[in-house]
Motif scaffolding. Structure first.
Motif, short mmCIF file in Angstrom:
data_model
loop_
_atom_site.label_atom_id
_atom_site.label_comp_id
_atom_site.label_asym_id
_atom_site.label_seq_id
_atom_site.Cartn_x
_atom_site.Cartn_y
_atom_site.Cartn_z
N LYS A 235 0.82 -1.20 0.00
CA LYS A 235 0.00 0.00 0.00
C LYS A 235 0.86 1.26 0.00
O LYS A 235 0.35 2.34 -0.19
N ASN A 236 2.15 1.10 0.26
CA ASN A 236 3.04 2.25 0.33
C ASN A 236 3.99 2.23 -0.88
O ASN A 236 3.91 1.37 -1.73
N ASP A 288 11.96 5.94 7.83
CA ASP A 288 10.64 5.52 7.32
C ASP A 288 10.76 4.17 6.59
O ASP A 288 9.92 3.29 6.76
N HIS A 291 11.43 1.40 8.97
CA HIS A 291 10.17 1.04 9.63
C HIS A 291 9.34 0.11 8.75
O HIS A 291 8.88 -0.94 9.19
N LEU A 292 9.17 0.50 7.48
CA LEU A 292 8.34 -0.32 6.58
C LEU A 292 8.92 -1.71 6.40
O LEU A 292 8.19 -2.71 6.39
C1 LIG Z 1 3.92 5.10 3.96
O1 LIG Z 1 4.90 4.95 4.95
C2 LIG Z 1 5.25 6.15 5.60
C3 LIG Z 1 6.39 5.84 6.55
O2 LIG Z 1 6.01 4.88 7.49
C4 LIG Z 1 4.02 6.70 6.35
O3 LIG Z 1 4.33 7.91 6.95
C5 LIG Z 1 2.91 6.90 5.34
O4 LIG Z 1 1.73 7.28 5.99
C6 LIG Z 1 2.65 5.60 4.58
N1 LIG Z 1 1.66 5.85 3.55
C7 LIG Z 1 0.63 5.02 3.35
C8 LIG Z 1 -0.27 5.38 2.23
O5 LIG Z 1 0.43 4.03 4.05
#
Ligand SMILES: *[C@@H]1O[C@H](CO)[C@@H](O)[C@H](O)[C@H]1NC(C)=O
Ligand SMILES: *[C@@H]1O[C@H](CO)[C@@H](O)[C@H](O)[C@H]1NC(C)=O
Ligand SMILES: *[C@@H]1O[C@H](CO)[C@@H](O)[C@H](O)[C@H]1NC(C)=O
Ligand SMILES: *[C@@H]1O[C@H](CO)[C@@H](O)[C@H](O)[C@H]1NC(C)=O
Ligand SMILES: *[C@@H]1O[C@H](CO)[C@@H](O)[C@H](O)[C@H]1NC(C)=O
Ligand SMILES: [Ca+2]
Length: 440
Positions: A235-236, A288, A291-292
């Motif tokens: 999703k990211n 970030d 973390h992911l």
């Molecule tokens: C993607 O990951 C970043 C870092 O953890 C976070 O700030 C952001 O909200 C995430 N975006 C989505 C769409 O999940």
């Protein structure tokens, strides 16, 4: 329409039109000639393909014979029966009406403009005639009733036959068309000429797979330590990482590397958040992204260190997780193993586990009277303050003053006082992660 989909669609449509349905009550078998012949179906290009343009294709299909179930013949019979019955009923109705009229006539002669004779004047013969007619009418109407019932019955049977058989036949033809389509598609690959676009698509079979980290690339056979694109959270966003495919089985996603001092690690919160440096040399991947990566799977952490005497040691932690920015990238680390010593959990008072991330411009440490990040020129999960700091300054040799170089508190001899107050530095440092359950 794109050439690729054009080819495919036209194949399917031709397959559908190529089906010839022949009613026959002798057999219920389906003759599928295409299945027997080696390559009876031809897909050939008509004319030269212009580069980038659409090239027309022609699909030649052999005729196909589908035989329908035996019951279909019964429908015709039933139709005839019903038709006969209808005619019978019609003639019965007609004659019925006729005799009813006659009966009315004899009962109500006034209709014909004649004077009404007195009841007593009706002759015996007339009386009999009326009774005869009456019984005939009764008989006819009961016949009519029976006929109607019979018609209803037949109609019900007809409808049942109709529905059941038509559904069967539809399903049957549908499945045959589906089968033909799949035969056409498989023949596309075998026959001499193909859609060039389709060929291109087939040569990129893995493009839809998601690689969450370097171990996924290792699993599909990638063996060179290189930059790869990973998507730890579908999703990211996806991003590039450097993969170490050599150290103890490979599949490592590198989070941090120090080797020559080419990248300045005295950076802000924002820099540590998004990452900085050069993935092929020195860098911090970014909090970030870390973390992911650690959120998507259970990860282990490996730290490799080398000093200027050529001593190489490592530390392995079988749990490694970095929380999100809201939780200030809090570190979760567990179960040390290795040779370099457990500097991240040095003692009760020097413990980096469960500590927040601190940078020179963001103080989240446990040192009350100052900012460890500012004092030691780096971003790290400072307690209060050191025992490990792999983001310290890069010194090319031993140095004096504040111990703000790359530091690992359990390194052999590191805490012993050096002559002249010198502190030892490190030649190389590397942090990398791999899924806990990864089997090289
Ligand atoms: C993607 O990951 C970043 C870092 O953890 C976070 O700030 C952001 O909200 C995430 N975006 C989505 C769409 O999940
Ligand atoms: C179908 O069967 C009927 C009687 O069983 C026969 O007279 C007729 O010739 C058959 N039709 C075909 C097409 O074989
Ligand atoms: C298509 O039909 C053939 C012969 O009836 C059968 O062997 C084959 O399994 C079918 N294929 C599919 C995809 O249904
Ligand atoms: C690294 O960056 C910091 C902050 O921008 C700066 O003060 C320092 O001089 C830089 N160090 C080197 C070696 O360039
Ligand atoms: C440390 O790792 C080695 C090699 O992976 C393994 O054989 C050993 O059992 C581990 N020790 C502990 C305490 O987990
Ligand atoms: Ca503080």
């Amino acid at each position: 329409m794109k050439p690729a989909s054009f080819c495919w669609l036209s194949s399917a449509v031709l397959a559908a039109y190529g089906v010839l349905v022949v009613a026959n009550n002798e057999t219920e078998e389906i003759k599928d000639e295409t299945a027997r012949d080696a390559c009876p179906l031809r897909l050939e290009s008509r004319g030269k393909c212009e580069e980038g343009g659409e090239c027309p294709y022609q699909v030649s299909l052999p005729p196909l014979t589908i035989q329908l179930p035996r019951q279909l013949g019964r429908i015709e019979e039933v139709f005839k029966e019903v038709q006969n019955l209808k005619e019978m009923v019609n003639s019965l109705k007609k004659s019925c009406q006729d005799c009813k009229l006659q009966a009315d006539d004899s009962r109500d002669p006034g209709r014909n403009g004649q004077l009404s004779p007195s009841p007593g004047s009706l002759g015996e013969a007339d009386d009999n005639r009326v009774r005869e007619l009456e019984s005939e009418v009764n008989k006819l109407s009961s016949d009519l009733k029976n006929a109607k019932e019979e018609i209803d019955l037949l109609q019900g049977r007809l409808e049942k036959l109709n529905l059941v058989n038509m559904n069967n036949i539809e399903n049957y033809v549908d499945s045959k068309v589906a089968n033909l389509t799949s035969v056409v598609n498989s023949l596309d690959g075998k026959c001499s000429s193909k859609c060039p676009i389709q060929e291109q698509i087939q040569s990129r079979p893995v493009q839809h797979l998601i690689y969450k980290d370097c171990s996924d690339y290792y699993t599909i056979g990638k063996r060179s330590s290189e930059i790869y694109r990973v998507t730890p959270d579908p999703k990211n966003s996806s991003f590039e990482v450097f993969c170490d495919m050599e150290t103890t089985g490979g599949g490592w996603t590198v989070l941090q590397a120090r080797l020559d001092g080419s990248t300045n690690f005295t950076r802000t919160w924002q820099d540590y958040k998004v990452g900085f440096g050069n993935l092929r040399r020195e860098f911090w991947l970014g909090n970030d992204k870390i973390h992911l990566l650690t959120k998507s799977k259970e990860m282990i952490l490996r730290i490799d260190l080398e000093d200027f005497n050529g001593v190489k040691l490592y530390a392995l932690y079988d749990q490694f997780y970095v929380a999100n920015e809201f939780l200030r990238y809090r570190l979760h680390i567990g179960n040390y193993n290795g040779t370099a010593g457990d500097a991240l959990h040095f003692s009760k008072h020097y413990n980096h586990d469960l500590k927040f991330f601190t940078t020179p411009d963001r103080d989240n440490d446990r040192y009350p009277s100052g900012n460890c990040g500012l004092y030691y020129s780096s971003g790290w999960w400072f307690d209060a303050c050191l025992s490990a700091n792999l983001n310290g300054k890069y010194y090319h040799q031993k140095y004096r003053g504040v111990r703000n170089g790359i530091f690992w508190g359990t390194w052999p001899g590191i805490s012993e006082a050096q002559p002249g107050g010198y502190k030892s530095s490190f030649k190389e440092a590397k942090m990398m992660i791999r899924p806990k359950h990864f089997k090289p």
